[in-house]
Scaffold this motif. Structure first.
Motif, PDB file in Angstrom:
ATOM      1  N   ALA A  92     -97.400 -53.186 -22.716  1.00  0.00           N
ATOM      2  CA  ALA A  92     -99.054 -52.616 -23.005  1.00  0.00           C
ATOM      3  C   ALA A  92     -98.927 -52.752 -24.721  1.00  0.00           C
ATOM      4  N   ARG A  93     -97.428 -52.183 -25.274  1.00  0.00           N
ATOM      5  CA  ARG A  93     -98.117 -52.178 -26.327  1.00  0.00           C
ATOM      6  C   ARG A  93     -98.521 -53.594 -27.505  1.00  0.00           C
ATOM      7  N   GLU A  94     -98.373 -55.143 -26.661  1.00  0.00           N
ATOM      8  CA  GLU A  94     -99.060 -56.003 -27.465  1.00  0.00           C
ATOM      9  C   GLU A  94    -100.793 -55.770 -26.732  1.00  0.00           C
ATOM     10  N   ARG A  95    -101.029 -55.395 -25.818  1.00  0.00           N
ATOM     11  CA  ARG A  95    -102.318 -55.018 -25.515  1.00  0.00           C
ATOM     12  C   ARG A  95    -102.831 -54.048 -25.806  1.00  0.00           C
ATOM     13  N   ARG A  96    -102.183 -52.990 -26.554  1.00  0.00           N
ATOM     14  CA  ARG A  96    -102.518 -51.801 -26.603  1.00  0.00           C
ATOM     15  C   ARG A  96    -103.273 -50.535 -25.737  1.00  0.00           C
ATOM     16  N   ASP A  97    -102.800 -51.267 -24.612  1.00  0.00           N
ATOM     17  CA  ASP A  97    -103.125 -49.960 -23.370  1.00  0.00           C
ATOM     18  C   ASP A  97    -102.415 -49.116 -23.283  1.00  0.00           C
ATOM     19  N   VAL A  98    -102.845 -47.684 -24.341  1.00  0.00           N
ATOM     20  CA  VAL A  98    -102.134 -46.016 -23.665  1.00  0.00           C
ATOM     21  C   VAL A  98    -102.371 -45.595 -23.028  1.00  0.00           C
ATOM     22  N   LYS A  99    -103.380 -46.191 -21.903  1.00  0.00           N
ATOM     23  CA  LYS A  99    -103.698 -45.502 -20.621  1.00  0.00           C
ATOM     24  C   LYS A  99    -102.315 -45.460 -20.245  1.00  0.00           C
ATOM     25  N   PHE A 100    -101.588 -47.141 -19.981  1.00  0.00           N
ATOM     26  CA  PHE A 100    -100.611 -47.416 -18.831  1.00  0.00           C
ATOM     27  C   PHE A 100     -99.838 -46.411 -19.293  1.00  0.00           C
ATOM     28  N   TYR A 101     -99.819 -46.139 -20.338  1.00  0.00           N
ATOM     29  CA  TYR A 101     -97.970 -45.611 -21.004  1.00  0.00           C
ATOM     30  C   TYR A 101     -98.571 -44.081 -20.520  1.00  0.00           C
ATOM     31  N   TRP A 102     -99.440 -43.523 -20.250  1.00  0.00           N
ATOM     32  CA  TRP A 102     -99.631 -41.989 -19.786  1.00  0.00           C
ATOM     33  C   TRP A 102     -99.462 -41.775 -18.211  1.00  0.00           C
ATOM     34  N   SER A 103    -100.198 -42.593 -17.269  1.00  0.00           N
ATOM     35  CA  SER A 103    -100.483 -43.195 -16.338  1.00  0.00           C
ATOM     36  C   SER A 103     -98.574 -42.665 -15.207  1.00  0.00           C
ATOM     37  N   VAL A 104     -98.102 -43.993 -16.225  1.00  0.00           N
ATOM     38  CA  VAL A 104     -96.328 -44.231 -15.586  1.00  0.00           C
ATOM     39  C   VAL A 104     -96.149 -42.191 -16.407  1.00  0.00           C
ATOM     40  N   LEU A 105     -95.961 -41.660 -17.046  1.00  0.00           N
ATOM     41  CA  LEU A 105     -95.668 -40.807 -17.434  1.00  0.00           C
ATOM     42  C   LEU A 105     -95.781 -39.642 -16.911  1.00  0.00           C
ATOM     43  N   ARG A 106     -96.943 -39.935 -16.356  1.00  0.00           N
ATOM     44  CA  ARG A 106     -97.367 -38.908 -14.691  1.00  0.00           C
ATOM     45  C   ARG A 106     -96.261 -38.520 -13.421  1.00  0.00           C
ATOM     46  N   HIS A 107     -95.232 -39.937 -13.775  1.00  0.00           N
ATOM     47  CA  HIS A 107     -95.147 -40.082 -12.227  1.00  0.00           C
ATOM     48  C   HIS A 107     -93.370 -39.605 -12.661  1.00  0.00           C
ATOM     49  N   LEU A 108     -93.120 -39.383 -13.734  1.00  0.00           N
ATOM     50  CA  LEU A 108     -91.520 -37.931 -14.297  1.00  0.00           C
ATOM     51  C   LEU A 108     -91.428 -36.602 -13.423  1.00  0.00           C
ATOM     52  N   PRO A 109     -90.007 -36.642 -13.376  1.00  0.00           N
ATOM     53  CA  PRO A 109     -90.973 -35.511 -12.533  1.00  0.00           C
ATOM     54  C   PRO A 109     -90.419 -34.155 -14.269  1.00  0.00           C
TER      55      PRO A 109
ATOM     56  N   LEU B 292    -103.243 -35.302 -20.761  1.00  0.00           N
ATOM     57  CA  LEU B 292    -103.353 -35.993 -22.046  1.00  0.00           C
ATOM     58  C   LEU B 292    -103.784 -37.457 -21.460  1.00  0.00           C
ATOM     59  N   ASP B 293    -105.013 -38.091 -21.616  1.00  0.00           N
ATOM     60  CA  ASP B 293    -105.725 -38.933 -20.638  1.00  0.00           C
ATOM     61  C   ASP B 293    -105.780 -40.184 -21.166  1.00  0.00           C
ATOM     62  N   GLY B 294    -105.308 -40.023 -22.511  1.00  0.00           N
ATOM     63  CA  GLY B 294    -104.918 -41.946 -22.825  1.00  0.00           C
ATOM     64  C   GLY B 294    -106.040 -42.657 -22.658  1.00  0.00           C
ATOM     65  N   ALA B 295    -107.105 -41.935 -23.233  1.00  0.00           N
ATOM     66  CA  ALA B 295    -108.528 -42.975 -23.679  1.00  0.00           C
ATOM     67  C   ALA B 295    -108.488 -43.506 -24.621  1.00  0.00           C
ATOM     68  N   PRO B 296    -109.102 -44.376 -24.469  1.00  0.00           N
ATOM     69  CA  PRO B 296    -109.136 -45.375 -25.158  1.00  0.00           C
ATOM     70  C   PRO B 296    -109.942 -45.133 -26.529  1.00  0.00           C
ATOM     71  N   ASN B 297    -110.661 -44.458 -26.973  1.00  0.00           N
ATOM     72  CA  ASN B 297    -111.291 -43.803 -27.992  1.00  0.00           C
ATOM     73  C   ASN B 297    -111.255 -42.581 -28.375  1.00  0.00           C
ATOM     74  N   SER B 298    -109.629 -41.977 -27.977  1.00  0.00           N
ATOM     75  CA  SER B 298    -109.774 -40.105 -27.820  1.00  0.00           C
ATOM     76  C   SER B 298    -108.723 -40.746 -29.504  1.00  0.00           C
ATOM     77  N   ILE B 299    -108.738 -39.518 -30.146  1.00  0.00           N
ATOM     78  CA  ILE B 299    -108.052 -39.230 -31.444  1.00  0.00           C
ATOM     79  C   ILE B 299    -106.952 -38.094 -30.709  1.00  0.00           C
TER      80      ILE B 299
ATOM     81  N   MET C  27     -98.109 -58.066 -13.009  1.00  0.00           N
ATOM     82  CA  MET C  27     -98.872 -59.134 -12.088  1.00  0.00           C
ATOM     83  C   MET C  27    -100.259 -59.171 -12.531  1.00  0.00           C
ATOM     84  N   LYS C  28    -100.593 -58.589 -12.618  1.00  0.00           N
ATOM     85  CA  LYS C  28    -101.976 -58.029 -13.585  1.00  0.00           C
ATOM     86  C   LYS C  28    -102.395 -58.582 -14.081  1.00  0.00           C
ATOM     87  N   HIS C  29    -102.006 -58.342 -15.428  1.00  0.00           N
ATOM     88  CA  HIS C  29    -101.636 -59.086 -16.367  1.00  0.00           C
ATOM     89  C   HIS C  29    -100.879 -60.396 -17.231  1.00  0.00           C
TER      90      HIS C  29
END
Length: 102
Positions: free
Chosen positions: A33-50, A58-65, A100-102
């Protein structure tokens, strides 16, 4: 028939990934995800933590500041201390799916 390919683009099979520890899966998925600069993946995973209530805004939108990959990594370390607790099965599935997808 499944929607999941038999191997990742790098040639790793589901069985090989499933045999890895959750921490190894996390390291591989986060590195990709870091290599792909995929911030959205990080935030989607973080949302699963208790304890991740602050990550839900945080939406992790690629164009967001705002959130960056480094911030996501820091938040991950703060929220987990690498202890996955009851979230482990869901996180493992998310890591494997991403690899598996990337």
């Amino acid at each position: 028939m499944t929607d999941t390919p038999a191997a990742t683009p790098g040639g790793t099979s589901f069985a090989e990934l499933d045999a890895l520890s959750t921490e190894e899966l996390r390291e591989r998925a986060f590195a990709l995800a870091r290599e792909r600069r995929d911030v959205k993946f990080y935030w989607s995973v973080l949302r699963h933590l208790p304890n991740a209530d602050e990550a839900t805004v945080l939406d992790g939108a690629p164009n967001s500041i705002g959130p960056t990959i480094d911030e996501a990594n820091a938040l991950w370390r703060e929220l987990t201390g690498h202890g996955y607790e009851e979230s482990a099965p869901l996180l493992r599935a998310a890591f494997i799916d991403y690899l598996m997808k990337h």
